[in-house]
Design a protein around this motif. Structure first.
Motif, short mmCIF file in Angstrom:
data_model
loop_
_atom_site.label_atom_id
_atom_site.label_comp_id
_atom_site.label_asym_id
_atom_site.label_seq_id
_atom_site.Cartn_x
_atom_site.Cartn_y
_atom_site.Cartn_z
N THR A 42 0.80 -1.22 0.00
CA THR A 42 0.00 0.00 0.00
C THR A 42 0.84 1.27 0.00
OG1 THR A 42 -0.20 -0.20 2.42
CG2 THR A 42 -2.02 -1.06 1.08
N THR A 47 1.70 4.21 -8.07
CA THR A 47 1.08 5.50 -8.32
C THR A 47 2.08 6.64 -8.17
OG1 THR A 47 -1.00 4.63 -7.49
CG2 THR A 47 -0.80 7.02 -7.62
N SER A 70 -8.31 10.97 -8.34
CA SER A 70 -7.80 9.71 -7.80
C SER A 70 -8.43 9.34 -6.47
CB SER A 70 -6.28 9.79 -7.62
OG SER A 70 -5.60 9.87 -8.86
N ASN A 74 -9.50 5.49 -4.98
CA ASN A 74 -8.93 4.74 -3.87
C ASN A 74 -10.01 3.97 -3.12
OD1 ASN A 74 -6.47 4.18 -2.26
ND2 ASN A 74 -7.62 5.20 -0.63
N THR A 77 -10.79 0.88 -4.96
CA THR A 77 -9.77 -0.16 -4.82
C THR A 77 -10.03 -1.06 -3.62
OG1 THR A 77 -8.11 1.22 -5.92
CG2 THR A 77 -7.30 -0.60 -4.58
N LEU A 80 -12.64 -3.45 -4.63
CA LEU A 80 -12.01 -4.50 -5.43
C LEU A 80 -11.37 -5.54 -4.50
CD1 LEU A 80 -9.61 -4.15 -8.47
CD2 LEU A 80 -8.89 -5.42 -6.47
N TRP A 104 -14.15 -2.69 -9.89
CA TRP A 104 -13.34 -1.48 -9.89
C TRP A 104 -13.63 -0.61 -11.10
CZ3 TRP A 104 -9.75 1.09 -12.84
CH2 TRP A 104 -8.94 2.03 -12.19
N PHE A 186 -4.88 2.69 -11.03
CA PHE A 186 -5.23 1.30 -11.29
C PHE A 186 -4.38 0.41 -10.38
CE2 PHE A 186 -4.91 -2.84 -13.30
CZ PHE A 186 -6.25 -3.10 -13.53
N PRO A 187 -4.99 -0.52 -9.66
CA PRO A 187 -4.28 -1.29 -8.62
C PRO A 187 -3.34 -2.34 -9.19
CG PRO A 187 -6.54 -2.05 -8.80
CD PRO A 187 -6.43 -0.85 -9.70
N SER A 191 -3.05 -6.29 -8.20
CA SER A 191 -3.29 -7.24 -9.28
C SER A 191 -2.14 -8.22 -9.42
CB SER A 191 -3.52 -6.50 -10.61
OG SER A 191 -4.70 -5.72 -10.55
N LEU A 217 -4.22 1.12 2.90
CA LEU A 217 -4.83 1.74 1.72
C LEU A 217 -5.60 3.01 2.11
CD1 LEU A 217 -4.92 1.12 -1.31
CD2 LEU A 217 -7.08 -0.07 -0.92
#
Length: 265
Positions: A42, A47, A70, A74, A77, A80, A104, A186-187, A191, A217
């Motif tokens: 995290t 990013t 953004s 968050n 995320t 997700l 997401w 985008f995570p 991922s 996070l």
């Protein structure tokens, strides 16, 4: 040297630097267990470089507006993460991650229909994390099995994050700060963890890493808010430093608090 060649060389350098950061962080995540791994995952290791490169190409107002876009992403995320964690108890990596990614994308698309303010973005994070952290609690405590790295792990992670940086840098001038702020969040680290660790150590153990990432996070969201406010007041460079310090300090505080609780037991 032609402008096109200069752009390609610069883009390649930016992709390589960012990929090195993410790969190093994800290796640490594998070796340190779900709690420390979640704190590392995290940090703004994906990013952060994306925003640094955006700041090299755009002014502080662009960065501030991108950070504002953004902030609600968050919140998406963590949703997700919750989707993946629940599904990973029973389903394979692709199904679990795909469903989480679909959620997401849907939330990211919905966020673009709303004119966000700083207060609104913070409220969205508070609501999403207030719900999701509680639901994730029962999935946090799983013993991490021994991990054997495969030959394609590092190239795959490097390719994923390099593709993200290339997308953000290339499209930022066309799509504007709002979409750039969405793409930048985008995570990619989550991922990578989900798709690489799940097939080897199983869904519950991989889900434990993601489940432990909730509070980290949330701190990442605070860092994004700091970036937005500071960029408007002091410029991009100072804002990026303050946002990085916020994210690192938050996670160090989480580690210290967790360590104290463990010692007290």
């Amino acid at each position: 040297m032609s402008p096109d060649l200069t752009f390609l060389l610069t883009l390649g350098f930016r992709m390589a630097i960012t990929a090195a950061f993410v790969v190093s962080a994800s290796v640490i995540t594998e070796r340190s267990g779900p709690v420390i791994g979640a704190l590392v995952a995290t940090l703004p290791i994906s990013t952060g470089p994306s925003y640094v490169f955006l700041a090299l190409d755009h002014d502080a107002a662009f960065i501030a507006e991108g950070a504002l876009a953004s902030l609600p992403i968050n919140a998406a995320t963590i949703v997700l993460g919750l989707t993946y964690v629940v599904l990973a108890q029973r389903y394979n990596a692709f199904v679990s991650w795909s469903c989480g990614a679909a959620v997401w994308i849907a939330l990211a698309a919905l966020s673009r229909t709303i004119q966000w303010s700083l207060v609104g973005g913070l409220a969205a994070n508070a609501i999403a994390f207030g719900i999701c952290i509680q639901l994730l609690a029962r999935f946090r405590h799983v013993k991490m099995p021994l991990i054997t790295r495969r030959w394609y792990d590092i190239p795959l992670r490097a390719a994923l994050v390099a593709a993200l940086v290339a997308t953000v840098v290339t499209l930022s001038g066309w799509v504007g700060p709002g979409i750039s702020g969405v793409i930048a969040l985008f995570p990619i680290v989550f991922s990578s963890i989900m798709l690489i660790l799940h097939p080897r150590i199983g869904g519950p153990a991989t889900a434990a890493v993601v489940a432990n990432a909730g509070w980290g996070l949330f701190g990442f969201g605070v860092a994004i808010a700091v970036l937005h406010v500071a960029a408007l007041r002091w410029g991009s460079a100072i804002a990026l430093v303050l946002a990085l310090m916020t994210g690192v300090s938050w996670n160090l505080a989480l580690w210290w608090f967790g360590h104290r609780r463990a010692v007290a037991r």
